[in-house]
Enzyme design. Structure first.
Site, PDB file in Angstrom:
ATOM      1  NE  ARG A 156      -3.043   0.432   3.194  1.00  0.00           N
ATOM      2  CZ  ARG A 156      -2.424   0.592   4.366  1.00  0.00           C
ATOM      3  NH1 ARG A 156      -1.704   1.683   4.595  1.00  0.00           N
ATOM      4  NH2 ARG A 156      -2.528  -0.318   5.297  1.00  0.00           N
ATOM      5  CE1 TYR A 193     -14.926  12.768 -16.197  1.00  0.00           C
ATOM      6  CE2 TYR A 193     -14.559  12.600 -13.837  1.00  0.00           C
ATOM      7  CZ  TYR A 193     -14.877  12.009 -15.034  1.00  0.00           C
ATOM      8  OH  TYR A 193     -15.134  10.668 -15.080  1.00  0.00           O
ATOM      9  CG  ASP A 227      -8.190  17.169 -14.404  1.00  0.00           C
ATOM     10  OD1 ASP A 227      -7.490  16.641 -15.280  1.00  0.00           O
ATOM     11  OD2 ASP A 227      -9.223  16.638 -13.937  1.00  0.00           O
ATOM     12  CE  LYS A 259     -10.926   9.302 -18.349  1.00  0.00           C
ATOM     13  NZ  LYS A 259     -11.236  10.548 -17.662  1.00  0.00           N
TER      14      LYS A 259
HETATM   15  C1  LIG Z   1     -11.783  10.931 -16.432  1.00  0.00           C
HETATM   16  C2  LIG Z   1     -11.417  12.205 -15.832  1.00  0.00           C
HETATM   17  C3  LIG Z   1     -11.252  12.332 -14.445  1.00  0.00           C
HETATM   18  C4  LIG Z   1     -11.501  11.181 -13.488  1.00  0.00           C
HETATM   19  O1  LIG Z   1     -10.588  10.135 -13.658  1.00  0.00           O
HETATM   20  P1  LIG Z   1     -10.920   8.600 -13.394  1.00  0.00           P
HETATM   21  O2  LIG Z   1      -9.655   7.921 -13.765  1.00  0.00           O
HETATM   22  O3  LIG Z   1     -12.090   8.228 -14.240  1.00  0.00           O
HETATM   23  O4  LIG Z   1     -11.242   8.460 -11.929  1.00  0.00           O
HETATM   24  C5  LIG Z   1     -10.865  13.561 -13.953  1.00  0.00           C
HETATM   25  N1  LIG Z   1     -10.672  14.613 -14.762  1.00  0.00           N
HETATM   26  C6  LIG Z   1     -10.834  14.543 -16.093  1.00  0.00           C
HETATM   27  C7  LIG Z   1     -10.586  15.750 -16.935  1.00  0.00           C
HETATM   28  C8  LIG Z   1     -11.219  13.342 -16.676  1.00  0.00           C
HETATM   29  O5  LIG Z   1     -11.391  13.282 -18.005  1.00  0.00           O
END
Ligand SMILES: *Cc1c(COP(=O)(O)O)cnc(C)c1O
Length: 392
Positions: free
Chosen positions: A59, A111, A185, A210
């Site tokens: 962990r 998001y 982000d 992504k």
């Molecule tokens: C998908 C996404 C998230 C969340 O990420 P997960 O891996 O699905 O938990 C946060 N910010 C953006 C811009 C995203 O496209």
């Protein structure tokens, strides 16, 4: 563009592509294996109590995760890096540094999952949130209160593809009395297109699900930062909470980052061609793509990003019905949530990824369709969209 090397040859600078393939991944010292081993172990033998090779429990740390973290740090030009079990786990961990009664200024096109976390989970614990247009740096600065601990930016935003000026907002935040941390982000851009830490941001956030993973086969997240104290705090929180990725997930993301540069070039080339096709189409009211000269922040895109990226949003003149017909009418773009994989995807945010924002101040327009443009043959994608538009 060259990047400061963090992991291979001390003192020398290497290109992004070299770092992507090599950083954090020297051949395995015990066998010479070129690929980073997947360390499927929960625990590690200790020589004496407290004396070990840097690992005591998975962990806390795992060697496959360490390799991924070093790789991401090199790509983002960051001193510190933490890999998480998901993007949301990474975001939640940052928000836990805010504390009760803390205030957060967030851009209003966040998001959907981030908005849900802020409004439906964190508000209960006494945090408060103000949403402002992140493309207006002055509005962001004005929303900063004496108890503002964090400015939360997304750029480009999802799904409206608006940009925040990271340098300008970071400067304004630093000059404010509250001096909040600025988190960006950067999921849509990846470190190949933009590097927010170099523009003055404090924390970079990625959903590695992504583009970094890139093949739609893993869920993960990451935080990148330079400040030692903030890193210790986040590392403590992550270990205390347990929001950690498994070693196989780390391996898959590490495999993805190797090809990030070449994928992003092709994503952007295809996306630009699609944005141009859509922009001229009579059924389309607006195309939102930072790589198009018609984008209201095209000049910021040129300063802040290497190219326009792989995401294109389009607002249909026929509203929700036309959006649905377009999204359901393509053959090469499966109707699906998520983004950033090699395969193209299409979706209607208000009915799908952003359903949690329906009826709220940050709801997106019902006629908006979002495309995650993949790396397939450009002509095939254009052909498919032309046919679907006919029926839309
Ligand atoms: C998908 C996404 C998230 C969340 O990420 P997960 O891996 O699905 O938990 C946060 N910010 C953006 C811009 C995203 O496209």
């Amino acid at each position: 563009m060259t990047y400061v090397n963090k992991g291979i040859l001390k003192g020398k600078e290497q290109g992004f592509e070299t770092l992507a393939v090599r950083a954090g991944q020297p051949p395995d010292p015990s066998t010479g294996a070129v690929m980073t081993p997947v360390y499927l172990t929960s625990t590690y033998a200790q020589e004496r109590i407290g004396k070990h090779k840097g690992y005591d429990y998975s962990r806390t740390d795992n060697p496959t995760r360490t390799a991924l973290q070093k790789n991401l740090a090199a790509l983002e030009g960051a001193r510190h890096s933490l890999a998480f079990s998901s993007g949301m786990a990474a975001i939640d961990t940052v928000l836990r540094t805010v504390g009760p009664e803390g205030h957060v200024v967030a851009c209003n096109d966040v998001y959907g999952g981030t908005y849900r976390l802020f409004e439906r989970v964190l508000r209960q614990y006494g945090l408060s949130f103000t949403y402002v247009d992140g493309s207006d740096s002055g509005a962001v600065a004005q929303a900063i209160l004496p108890n503002t601990k964090l400015v939360w930016l997304e750029t480009p935003t999802n799904p409206r593809m608006a940009l925040c000026d990271v340098r300008e907002i970071s400067d304004l935040a630093r000059k404010s009395r509250a001096r909040p941390q600025v988190a960006v982000d950067s999921t849509f851009a990846t470190p190949y297109l933009q590097r927010p830490l170099s523009l003055g941001a404090d924390i970079v956030v990625h959903s590695t699900t992504k583009y970094l993973g890139g093949h739609s086969d893993v869920v993960g997240g990451a935080l990148l930062l330079n400040d030692e104290k903030m890193y210790s705090r986040l590392k403590f929180l992550q270990n205390a909470i347990g929001a950690v990725p498994g070693p196989m997930d780390c391996f898959l993301i590490l495999r993805g980052t190797k090809t990030l540069a070449v994928r992003m070039e092709r994503h952007a080339e295809n996306a630009l061609a699609i944005a141009e096709l859509l922009e001229g189409h009579p059924k389309v009211s607006r195309v939102l793509y930072p790589g198009l000269p018609s984008h209201p922040q095209h000049s910021l895109a040129e300063r802040q990003m290497r190219n326009g990226g792989g995401m294109v949003s389009v607002v249909m003149k026929g509203g929700a019905r036309a959006a649905r017909r377009l999204a359901e009418g393509t053959r090469l773009f499966p109707l699906a949530e998520s983004l950033g994989g090699v395969e193209s995807l299409i979706e209607v945010p208000l009915a799908m990824t952003h359903a949690s924002t329906a009826g709220s101040q940050i709801a997106v327009e019902p006629g908006l369709v979002r495309l995650s443009v993949g790396i397939e043959t450009k002509e095939d994608l254009l052909e498919d969209l032309r046919a679907a538009l006919k029926k839309a």
